[in-house]
Design an enzyme around this catalytic site. Structure first.
Site, PDB file in Angstrom:
ATOM      1  N   GLU A   1     -43.822  13.782 -52.601  1.00  0.00           N
ATOM      2  CA  GLU A   1     -44.300  13.078 -51.451  1.00  0.00           C
ATOM      3  C   GLU A   1     -44.239  11.609 -51.265  1.00  0.00           C
ATOM      4  OE1 GLU A   1     -45.964  15.663 -52.860  1.00  0.00           O
ATOM      5  OE2 GLU A   1     -47.027  16.860 -51.362  1.00  0.00           O
TER       6      GLU A   1
ATOM      7  N   ALA B   1     -43.887  20.782 -47.241  1.00  0.00           N
ATOM      8  CA  ALA B   1     -44.065  20.852 -45.731  1.00  0.00           C
ATOM      9  C   ALA B   1     -42.870  20.613 -45.223  1.00  0.00           C
ATOM     10  CB  ALA B   1     -45.109  19.598 -45.569  1.00  0.00           C
TER      11      ALA B   1
ATOM     12  N   GLU C   1     -48.371  23.071 -54.285  1.00  0.00           N
ATOM     13  CA  GLU C   1     -49.754  23.131 -53.934  1.00  0.00           C
ATOM     14  C   GLU C   1     -49.968  24.448 -53.740  1.00  0.00           C
ATOM     15  OE1 GLU C   1     -49.480  19.866 -51.360  1.00  0.00           O
ATOM     16  OE2 GLU C   1     -51.233  18.733 -52.270  1.00  0.00           O
TER      17      GLU C   1
ATOM     18  N   GLY D   1     -46.054  20.641 -50.827  1.00  0.00           N
ATOM     19  CA  GLY D   1     -47.058  21.783 -50.258  1.00  0.00           C
ATOM     20  C   GLY D   1     -46.732  23.116 -50.992  1.00  0.00           C
TER      21      GLY D   1
HETATM   22  N1  CO8 Z   1     -38.514  20.831 -44.828  1.00  0.00           N
HETATM   23  C1  CO8 Z   1     -37.574  21.009 -43.937  1.00  0.00           C
HETATM   24  N2  CO8 Z   1     -36.485  21.304 -44.029  1.00  0.00           N
HETATM   25  C2  CO8 Z   1     -36.096  21.277 -45.507  1.00  0.00           C
HETATM   26  C3  CO8 Z   1     -36.976  20.954 -46.543  1.00  0.00           C
HETATM   27  C4  CO8 Z   1     -38.220  20.668 -45.972  1.00  0.00           C
HETATM   28  N3  CO8 Z   1     -39.171  20.579 -46.837  1.00  0.00           N
HETATM   29  N4  CO8 Z   1     -36.177  20.958 -47.752  1.00  0.00           N
HETATM   30  C5  CO8 Z   1     -35.051  21.304 -47.319  1.00  0.00           C
HETATM   31  N5  CO8 Z   1     -34.658  21.482 -45.991  1.00  0.00           N
HETATM   32  C6  CO8 Z   1     -33.672  21.807 -45.210  1.00  0.00           C
HETATM   33  C7  CO8 Z   1     -32.663  20.686 -45.389  1.00  0.00           C
HETATM   34  O1  CO8 Z   1     -32.893  19.645 -44.329  1.00  0.00           O
HETATM   35  C8  CO8 Z   1     -31.390  21.178 -45.025  1.00  0.00           C
HETATM   36  O2  CO8 Z   1     -31.150  21.488 -43.675  1.00  0.00           O
HETATM   37  P1  CO8 Z   1     -29.968  21.483 -42.873  1.00  0.00           P
HETATM   38  O3  CO8 Z   1     -29.150  22.638 -43.571  1.00  0.00           O
HETATM   39  O4  CO8 Z   1     -30.347  21.832 -41.560  1.00  0.00           O
HETATM   40  O5  CO8 Z   1     -29.155  20.357 -43.136  1.00  0.00           O
HETATM   41  C9  CO8 Z   1     -31.610  22.620 -45.929  1.00  0.00           C
HETATM   42  O6  CO8 Z   1     -32.851  22.916 -45.999  1.00  0.00           O
HETATM   43  C10 CO8 Z   1     -30.928  22.751 -47.276  1.00  0.00           C
HETATM   44  O7  CO8 Z   1     -31.776  21.528 -47.638  1.00  0.00           O
HETATM   45  P2  CO8 Z   1     -30.714  20.758 -49.022  1.00  0.00           P
HETATM   46  O8  CO8 Z   1     -29.155  20.913 -48.649  1.00  0.00           O
HETATM   47  O9  CO8 Z   1     -31.362  19.625 -49.307  1.00  0.00           O
HETATM   48  O10 CO8 Z   1     -30.581  21.957 -50.411  1.00  0.00           O
HETATM   49  P3  CO8 Z   1     -30.567  21.798 -51.971  1.00  0.00           P
HETATM   50  O11 CO8 Z   1     -30.721  23.159 -52.453  1.00  0.00           O
HETATM   51  O12 CO8 Z   1     -29.528  20.783 -52.063  1.00  0.00           O
HETATM   52  O13 CO8 Z   1     -31.997  21.101 -52.265  1.00  0.00           O
HETATM   53  C11 CO8 Z   1     -34.254  20.879 -52.278  1.00  0.00           C
HETATM   54  C12 CO8 Z   1     -33.346  21.831 -52.243  1.00  0.00           C
HETATM   55  C13 CO8 Z   1     -34.323  19.961 -53.936  1.00  0.00           C
HETATM   56  C14 CO8 Z   1     -35.649  21.493 -52.245  1.00  0.00           C
HETATM   57  C15 CO8 Z   1     -34.291  19.644 -51.311  1.00  0.00           C
HETATM   58  O14 CO8 Z   1     -33.915  20.305 -50.043  1.00  0.00           O
HETATM   59  C16 CO8 Z   1     -35.347  18.764 -50.870  1.00  0.00           C
HETATM   60  O15 CO8 Z   1     -35.789  17.842 -51.898  1.00  0.00           O
HETATM   61  N6  CO8 Z   1     -36.232  19.068 -50.041  1.00  0.00           N
HETATM   62  C17 CO8 Z   1     -37.432  18.109 -49.750  1.00  0.00           C
HETATM   63  C18 CO8 Z   1     -38.606  18.350 -50.585  1.00  0.00           C
HETATM   64  C19 CO8 Z   1     -39.765  17.419 -50.591  1.00  0.00           C
HETATM   65  O16 CO8 Z   1     -39.576  16.320 -50.440  1.00  0.00           O
HETATM   66  N7  CO8 Z   1     -40.833  18.224 -50.507  1.00  0.00           N
HETATM   67  C20 CO8 Z   1     -42.363  17.654 -49.914  1.00  0.00           C
HETATM   68  C21 CO8 Z   1     -42.602  17.465 -48.516  1.00  0.00           C
HETATM   69  S1  CO8 Z   1     -43.998  16.710 -47.899  1.00  0.00           S
HETATM   70  C22 CO8 Z   1     -45.290  17.898 -48.360  1.00  0.00           C
HETATM   71  O17 CO8 Z   1     -45.179  18.936 -48.893  1.00  0.00           O
HETATM   72  C23 CO8 Z   1     -46.562  17.389 -48.350  1.00  0.00           C
HETATM   73  C24 CO8 Z   1     -46.980  17.097 -46.854  1.00  0.00           C
HETATM   74  C25 CO8 Z   1     -48.434  16.804 -46.875  1.00  0.00           C
HETATM   75  C26 CO8 Z   1     -48.912  16.325 -45.637  1.00  0.00           C
HETATM   76  C27 CO8 Z   1     -48.940  17.241 -44.253  1.00  0.00           C
HETATM   77  C28 CO8 Z   1     -49.050  16.458 -42.935  1.00  0.00           C
HETATM   78  C29 CO8 Z   1     -48.883  17.449 -41.946  1.00  0.00           C
END
Ligand code: CO8
Length: 259
Positions: free
Chosen positions: A133, A67, A113, A110
């Site tokens: 999450e 997400a 999923e 997500g």
């Molecule tokens: N959402 C928004 N922005 C993101 C996300 C994300 N999920 N993942 C990465 N980004 C953005 C970062 O903020 C960053 O932005 P900026 O350059 O502006 O700072 C850019 O993408 C690059 O990110 P990283 O530097 O972290 O990139 P890496 O290649 O080092 O790492 C990863 C990649 C491992 C994917 C890392 O970004 C990460 O861990 N992301 C988050 C993963 C996460 O926690 N996912 C779960 C989200 S919650 C969910 O999916 C379920 C929600 C259900 C409820 C819904 C209710 C509405």
């Protein structure tokens, strides 16, 4: 966001549609715009009788980071329950044609999923699956707790969901989630090839076969067997069924038409 304008691409091949998430600046995070784009792609693929299978991918680097966490920050519980996001997830669950997720790199939250909403997952050797999450103080809300438990067992699901462990492509294969593992540069081609194999069969038979297998997630065995027999009864009177039999007896390839 400007980069969301083109965040989901739709391409058509031989009886196969490919839907590609292309939002690298946010690691293919599933913003509402991206979910909307995915739904539009599925609507288009469903409406097009020429399309018999769909490949869903994020390309050869990352599938989806989950997400959109920035959107999540401003989502209230009431807003979430009424949101377009929930409608999109329901849409993914209702898509009737065979779907293949071609996953490279991260499929998190997500994103994982979304892959699990497909019928097959082809994984790159770079793939990482997980439900992080809990790190955000929430839990998976689009099937992660239920599907992981059904696929891999409750105890492995607990590791993923409660401890935010991730699994690589081979572990995901051992768990039963992944159909095959291929080099990252071949993952999209492998997904398309598998989609092509499925698309060569009769579209009514593949559609009802999908429905029968999916029913196993919902129904107890007796009800599932009854459902299976009812769907088989429908197929026994299709032209494709007779074409399949004739092709076998005449030692030739079948030409399925979907009738
Ligand atoms: N959402 C928004 N922005 C993101 C996300 C994300 N999920 N993942 C990465 N980004 C953005 C970062 O903020 C960053 O932005 P900026 O350059 O502006 O700072 C850019 O993408 C690059 O990110 P990283 O530097 O972290 O990139 P890496 O290649 O080092 O790492 C990863 C990649 C491992 C994917 C890392 O970004 C990460 O861990 N992301 C988050 C993963 C996460 O926690 N996912 C779960 C989200 S919650 C969910 O999916 C379920 C929600 C259900 C409820 C819904 C209710 C509405």
């Amino acid at each position: 966001m400007a980069d969301d304008d083109q965040a989901v691409r739709y391409d058509v091949g031989d009886h196969v549609a490919m839907i590609t998430i292309d939002r690298p600046s946010a690691r293919n995070a599933l913003s509402t715009d991206v979910l909307r784009g995915l739904c539009a792609g599925l609507d288009r693929a469903e409406a097009d009788d020429e399309i018999r299978a769909v490949v869903l991918t994020g390309g050869e680097k990352i599938f989806a980071s989950g997400a959109d966490i920035r959107e999540l920050r401003t989502t209230s519980p009431a807003g979430y329950l009424q949101s377009e996001r929930l409608a999109a997830w329901a849409r993914f669950g209702r898509f009737p044609k065979p779907s293949i997720a071609a996953v490279a790199g991260y499929a998190l939250g997500g994103g994982c999923e979304l892959a699990m909403s497909c019928d097959f997952i082809v994984a790159a050797d770079s793939a990482t699956f997980g439900q992080p999450e809990i790190r955000l103080g929430i839990l998976p809300g689009a099937g992660g707790t239920q599907r992981w438990a059904r696929v891999a067992g409750r105890f492995r699901a607990a590791e993923l969901v409660l401890a935010a462990r991730t699994v690589d492509a081979w572990t995901a294969r051992e768990y039963g989630l992944v159909a095959r593992v291929v080099p990252a540069e071949r993952v999209v081609a492998a997904g398309v090839a598998l989609a092509g194999e499925v698309a060569a069969f009769g579209p009514v038979a593949t559609r009802l076969s999908k429905a029968a297998v999916r029913a196993s997630e919902e129904l107890p065995l007796a009800g599932g067997l009854e459902h299976e027999r009812a769907l088989l009864g429908t197929l026994l009177s299709t032209e494709d069924h007779f074409e399949g039999i004739d092709a076998f007896l005449e030692k030739r390839s079948a030409r399925f038409t979907g009738r």
